[in-house]
Scaffold this motif. Sequence first.
Motif, PDB file in Angstrom:
ATOM      1  N   PRO A 118      -2.173 -29.824  18.295  1.00  0.00           N
ATOM      2  CA  PRO A 118      -1.295 -28.791  17.711  1.00  0.00           C
ATOM      3  C   PRO A 118      -0.934 -29.107  16.267  1.00  0.00           C
ATOM      4  O   PRO A 118      -0.934 -30.271  15.833  1.00  0.00           O
ATOM      5  CB  PRO A 118      -0.063 -28.829  18.614  1.00  0.00           C
ATOM      6  N   GLY A 119      -0.603 -28.064  15.507  1.00  0.00           N
ATOM      7  CA  GLY A 119      -0.306 -28.209  14.093  1.00  0.00           C
ATOM      8  C   GLY A 119       0.777 -29.223  13.803  1.00  0.00           C
ATOM      9  O   GLY A 119       0.738 -29.917  12.778  1.00  0.00           O
ATOM     10  N   LEU A 120       1.764 -29.338  14.681  1.00  0.00           N
ATOM     11  CA  LEU A 120       2.870 -30.259  14.464  1.00  0.00           C
ATOM     12  C   LEU A 120       2.399 -31.704  14.351  1.00  0.00           C
ATOM     13  O   LEU A 120       3.047 -32.522  13.694  1.00  0.00           O
ATOM     14  CB  LEU A 120       3.877 -30.122  15.609  1.00  0.00           C
ATOM     15  N   LEU A 121       1.267 -32.034  14.987  1.00  0.00           N
ATOM     16  CA  LEU A 121       0.770 -33.410  14.997  1.00  0.00           C
ATOM     17  C   LEU A 121      -0.610 -33.535  14.358  1.00  0.00           C
ATOM     18  O   LEU A 121      -1.325 -34.503  14.613  1.00  0.00           O
ATOM     19  CB  LEU A 121       0.731 -33.942  16.431  1.00  0.00           C
ATOM     20  N   GLN A 122      -0.988 -32.580  13.524  1.00  0.00           N
ATOM     21  CA  GLN A 122      -2.303 -32.654  12.897  1.00  0.00           C
ATOM     22  C   GLN A 122      -2.278 -33.567  11.678  1.00  0.00           C
ATOM     23  O   GLN A 122      -1.420 -33.452  10.808  1.00  0.00           O
ATOM     24  CB  GLN A 122      -2.780 -31.255  12.481  1.00  0.00           C
ATOM     25  N   ALA A 123      -3.255 -34.482  11.607  1.00  0.00           N
ATOM     26  CA  ALA A 123      -3.448 -35.336  10.433  1.00  0.00           C
ATOM     27  C   ALA A 123      -4.091 -34.516   9.325  1.00  0.00           C
ATOM     28  O   ALA A 123      -4.742 -33.487   9.591  1.00  0.00           O
ATOM     29  CB  ALA A 123      -4.327 -36.533  10.796  1.00  0.00           C
ATOM     30  N   PRO A 124      -3.944 -34.933   8.064  1.00  0.00           N
ATOM     31  CA  PRO A 124      -4.467 -34.140   6.943  1.00  0.00           C
ATOM     32  C   PRO A 124      -5.955 -33.802   7.054  1.00  0.00           C
ATOM     33  O   PRO A 124      -6.337 -32.639   6.874  1.00  0.00           O
ATOM     34  CB  PRO A 124      -4.182 -35.024   5.733  1.00  0.00           C
ATOM     35  N   GLY A 125      -6.808 -34.780   7.336  1.00  0.00           N
ATOM     36  CA  GLY A 125      -8.236 -34.504   7.398  1.00  0.00           C
ATOM     37  C   GLY A 125      -8.605 -33.531   8.505  1.00  0.00           C
ATOM     38  O   GLY A 125      -9.475 -32.673   8.330  1.00  0.00           O
ATOM     39  N   TYR A 126      -7.956 -33.650   9.630  1.00  0.00           N
ATOM     40  CA  TYR A 126      -8.183 -32.747  10.769  1.00  0.00           C
ATOM     41  C   TYR A 126      -7.734 -31.339  10.414  1.00  0.00           C
ATOM     42  O   TYR A 126      -8.450 -30.354  10.640  1.00  0.00           O
ATOM     43  CB  TYR A 126      -7.413 -33.286  11.964  1.00  0.00           C
ATOM     44  N   ALA A 127      -6.535 -31.224   9.831  1.00  0.00           N
ATOM     45  CA  ALA A 127      -6.013 -29.909   9.446  1.00  0.00           C
ATOM     46  C   ALA A 127      -6.899 -29.263   8.385  1.00  0.00           C
ATOM     47  O   ALA A 127      -7.164 -28.052   8.436  1.00  0.00           O
ATOM     48  CB  ALA A 127      -4.584 -30.042   8.933  1.00  0.00           C
ATOM     49  N   GLU A 128      -7.357 -30.051   7.421  1.00  0.00           N
ATOM     50  CA  GLU A 128      -8.227 -29.507   6.371  1.00  0.00           C
ATOM     51  C   GLU A 128      -9.510 -28.951   6.955  1.00  0.00           C
ATOM     52  O   GLU A 128     -10.002 -27.891   6.517  1.00  0.00           O
ATOM     53  CB  GLU A 128      -8.542 -30.595   5.353  1.00  0.00           C
ATOM     54  N   ALA A 129     -10.080 -29.627   7.951  1.00  0.00           N
ATOM     55  CA  ALA A 129     -11.319 -29.144   8.570  1.00  0.00           C
ATOM     56  C   ALA A 129     -11.094 -27.789   9.234  1.00  0.00           C
ATOM     57  O   ALA A 129     -11.951 -26.890   9.150  1.00  0.00           O
ATOM     58  CB  ALA A 129     -11.825 -30.171   9.582  1.00  0.00           C
ATOM     59  N   ILE A 130      -9.946 -27.614   9.876  1.00  0.00           N
ATOM     60  CA  ILE A 130      -9.636 -26.332  10.517  1.00  0.00           C
ATOM     61  C   ILE A 130      -9.451 -25.239   9.474  1.00  0.00           C
ATOM     62  O   ILE A 130      -9.983 -24.128   9.617  1.00  0.00           O
ATOM     63  CB  ILE A 130      -8.369 -26.474  11.386  1.00  0.00           C
ATOM     64  N   MET A 131      -8.734 -25.553   8.409  1.00  0.00           N
ATOM     65  CA  MET A 131      -8.497 -24.562   7.360  1.00  0.00           C
ATOM     66  C   MET A 131      -9.797 -24.157   6.665  1.00  0.00           C
ATOM     67  O   MET A 131     -10.013 -22.985   6.347  1.00  0.00           O
ATOM     68  CB  MET A 131      -7.507 -25.100   6.331  1.00  0.00           C
ATOM     69  N   ARG A 132     -10.677 -25.125   6.432  1.00  0.00           N
ATOM     70  CA  ARG A 132     -11.964 -24.807   5.797  1.00  0.00           C
ATOM     71  C   ARG A 132     -12.810 -23.922   6.697  1.00  0.00           C
ATOM     72  O   ARG A 132     -13.538 -23.045   6.213  1.00  0.00           O
ATOM     73  CB  ARG A 132     -12.722 -26.089   5.447  1.00  0.00           C
TER      74      ARG A 132
END
Length: 280
Positions: free
Chosen positions: A120-134
């Motif tokens: 979930p977004g609350l516990l997403q690390a930067p690299g993981y979140a960036e991959a989802i956003m890309r």
Amino acid sequence: MATLVATPRSRALGFGLRHAREARGLGVRELARLAQVVAQDVSSWESGLRVPKLEQLGVLFGALRVAPPERARLVELARNAREPNWLERSMPGISPALSTYVEYERTATEMVNWEPLLVPGLLQAPGYAEAIMRAHRLPPRMVEREVAIRLRRREVLTRHDPLVLKLFLGEEALRRSIADPAAMAEQLRLLVRAAQPRTSSIRVVPANVGYHPGQAGHFVIFDFAHLPSVVHIEHLRGSAHLYDGDHVAAFRAAAETLSDLALSEQESLALIQGVITGLE
């Protein structure tokens, strides 16, 4: 007929009014004086316990200098505040849907979260979140903003009175290659660090347990100290907020089933650590 209090819409209306007041740098008493009401009225409106009349909203909009698009959104919320449930469409930029969700995180005392496929977004690390956003083809500037929002949201877990998080995570969420191996390992290490026995429980539901209600999709149950609970679910183009008792009870039952099926906290952390070892 009395207006239903603290429905998802009335709370979202209150969130919007409070944001507008804080953006103007006004206190509750100052706004009450400008709107010629008592401070308790403003507090009740901002908490969602009561809903201002449309003519009162007009006075508030003038005092707060609310822009026309936001006025229209808040008026729609006020007109439909009686509705117990709410389907909300996502909008460009930082959407009202995201703002409402973040406010639920900020004001809740406990959050039960089932995530079958993603951290979930609350516990997403930067690299993981960036991959989802890309993967959503967002421009770099918007990706940076979304990642920053996620990092700020995590403060609810470390504040003086932390949000109590009970996260049930599908095993596939650990093994799905959302990002490159280094970013995935970073993400899983963050999960291990985030697990705190008293405030943040992270338990994995194994992939081989057969059918269960959670396979219908992700959900979040928000519990509050003095307000009714709200269930949040998402789909591709928006989100839904469920408030009536039957809906909440059904999702609580699903969460109890997941609790019965999930590994213990210790077993879950051992499994996560094993996946990390395989990535390194």
